[in-house]
Design an enzyme around this catalytic site. Sequence first.
Site, short mmCIF file in Angstrom:
data_model
loop_
_atom_site.label_atom_id
_atom_site.label_comp_id
_atom_site.label_asym_id
_atom_site.label_seq_id
_atom_site.Cartn_x
_atom_site.Cartn_y
_atom_site.Cartn_z
N LYS A 1 5.20 2.73 1.30
CA LYS A 1 5.76 1.27 1.03
C LYS A 1 7.28 1.36 0.85
CE LYS A 1 1.31 1.10 0.23
NZ LYS A 1 0.58 0.09 0.25
N TRP B 1 -6.81 1.06 -8.10
CA TRP B 1 -7.02 1.19 -6.36
C TRP B 1 -8.37 1.73 -6.09
CZ3 TRP B 1 -5.23 5.45 -3.27
CH2 TRP B 1 -5.31 5.07 -1.79
N ASP C 1 0.11 8.12 -10.68
CA ASP C 1 0.21 7.77 -8.94
C ASP C 1 1.30 6.72 -8.67
OD1 ASP C 1 -0.47 6.85 -6.53
OD2 ASP C 1 -2.47 5.92 -6.87
N1 PLP Z 1 -1.95 4.69 -4.65
C1 PLP Z 1 -1.99 3.36 -4.65
C2 PLP Z 1 -2.05 2.78 -6.17
C3 PLP Z 1 -1.66 2.75 -3.40
O1 PLP Z 1 -1.65 1.35 -3.34
C4 PLP Z 1 -1.77 3.22 -2.34
C5 PLP Z 1 -1.48 2.34 -1.29
O2 PLP Z 1 -1.70 1.27 -1.00
C6 PLP Z 1 -1.74 4.67 -2.25
C7 PLP Z 1 -1.96 5.51 -3.27
C8 PLP Z 1 -1.84 5.38 -1.12
O3 PLP Z 1 -1.20 5.15 0.01
P1 PLP Z 1 -0.59 6.30 1.27
O4 PLP Z 1 -1.91 7.15 1.28
O5 PLP Z 1 -0.64 5.29 2.37
O6 PLP Z 1 0.64 6.86 0.66
O1 TYF Z 2 -3.82 -2.16 0.47
C1 TYF Z 2 -3.94 -1.25 -0.31
O2 TYF Z 2 -4.41 -1.15 -1.28
C2 TYF Z 2 -4.27 -0.02 0.31
C3 TYF Z 2 -3.52 0.18 1.82
O3 TYF Z 2 -4.90 4.88 4.41
C4 TYF Z 2 -3.98 1.54 2.52
O4 TYF Z 2 -5.32 0.47 0.54
C5 TYF Z 2 -4.33 1.50 3.72
C6 TYF Z 2 -4.54 2.59 4.41
C7 TYF Z 2 -4.44 3.76 3.74
C8 TYF Z 2 -3.85 4.04 2.47
C9 TYF Z 2 -3.62 2.54 2.00
#
Ligand code: PLP
Ligand code: TYF
Length: 400
Positions: free
Chosen positions: A247, A130, A211
């Site tokens: 999610k 990511w 994660d």
């Molecule tokens: N870690 C992974 C692998 C992700 O795909 C995401 C979101 O897309 C996150 C962390 C963190 O998302 P959020 O900050 O919205 O919880």
């Molecule tokens: O689609 C993704 O992989 C994420 C989505 O604050 C996302 O990057 C968007 C905003 C945010 C955290 C995750």
Amino acid sequence: RFEGIAMAPPDPILGVSEAFRADTDEKKLNLGVGAYRTEELHPYVLKVVKKAEQLMLERGENKEYLPIEGLAAFNKATAELLLGADNPVIKESRIATVQGLSGTGSLRLAAALVERYFPGSKVLLSSPTWGNHKNIFNDAGVPWSEYRYYDPKTVGLDFEGMIADIKAAPDGSFILLHGCAHNPTGIDPTPEQWEKIADVIHEKNHIAFFDVAYQGFASGSLDEDASSVRLFAARGMELIVAQSYSKNLGLYAERIGAINVVCSSAEAASRVKSQLKRLARPMYSNPPVHGARVVANVVGDPALFGEWKAEMEMMAGRIKNVRQKLYDSLMAKDKSGKDWSFILKQIGMFSFTGLNKAQSDNMTNKWHVYMTKDGRISLAGLSLAKCEYLADAIMDSYHN
Ligand code: PLP
Ligand code: TYF
């Protein structure tokens, strides 16, 4: 003096949504950001979240500050969801859990802990991972490098490469692992491979740093999606685990998640927790309450908990149906003999298509399909009705 500040580049993931909004073509499709949509491609608020919010309203809860570590009922629930309520780690109070600003903020807090108490230690990230992981560790001042993960030849896991790179890392490194539904590849180790990964991490005195952003969302089962973390915990290993409810409960904008540090003793856990609080205080003082109450209410009420699980299965099921339909459409259209079955093997919200940057650009420029330049598409943003169109766009981009 602000005159000297240069323009920052757009975020590679969130920048895609900005470009999508600017496109006026009605065929446009946003497969960039990982956010669940209905078959009509509308955002979805879980019914169970609305019910929990209704309960909260009826109770007339106040808006007092939370303690630095967050809502106690949330912290208890989140650790139990992760490990199972009867896990010895919980029974023996060997876990330090602090509510975080969703997955991202929890990762950032853990990165600050690593920087402060393990100066110079490296974090190993999967290649690819990511995109925000690199930003998080850069800003926290934690050096990182990569371990092999994705094998473009097989569109699968380079397991030998992964193990070799984890072995080659300096003893006592932190190994960042995606608990389930690896982002962006959708490729997870098998249970046997997880065992071997745990062996090597143990041998090398490394610390696993999980994660967990998709618990329950990948398979539809909370327990199954936590099995990697539970396997490490059952071996008595120390761990860091970041969790997100963006999610699986659709609470994206509520910024609710947690950081958990599994320690060897209750005393160590309480010391670690005190230090996490010390790190959080000057950054944001204390976390927001709304999402924490939603999670605590959903998990704490057997009827709501059951409804949540059913809605997660529904969301995971819709994505699986879209995956199948896209595969069928590609196989029906592609006369070249290419095997697209890797799409069916991938897990979670995303599919890694193998499209390169030029091909991804063609998807966007010619077909109005918005996706990240690494070839990742979010199947959560796709409907059954749009699979044929997407398959046409992929055929055109892939073979021309
Ligand atoms: N870690 C992974 C692998 C992700 O795909 C995401 C979101 O897309 C996150 C962390 C963190 O998302 P959020 O900050 O919205 O919880
Ligand atoms: O689609 C993704 O992989 C994420 C989505 O604050 C996302 O990057 C968007 C905003 C945010 C955290 C995750």
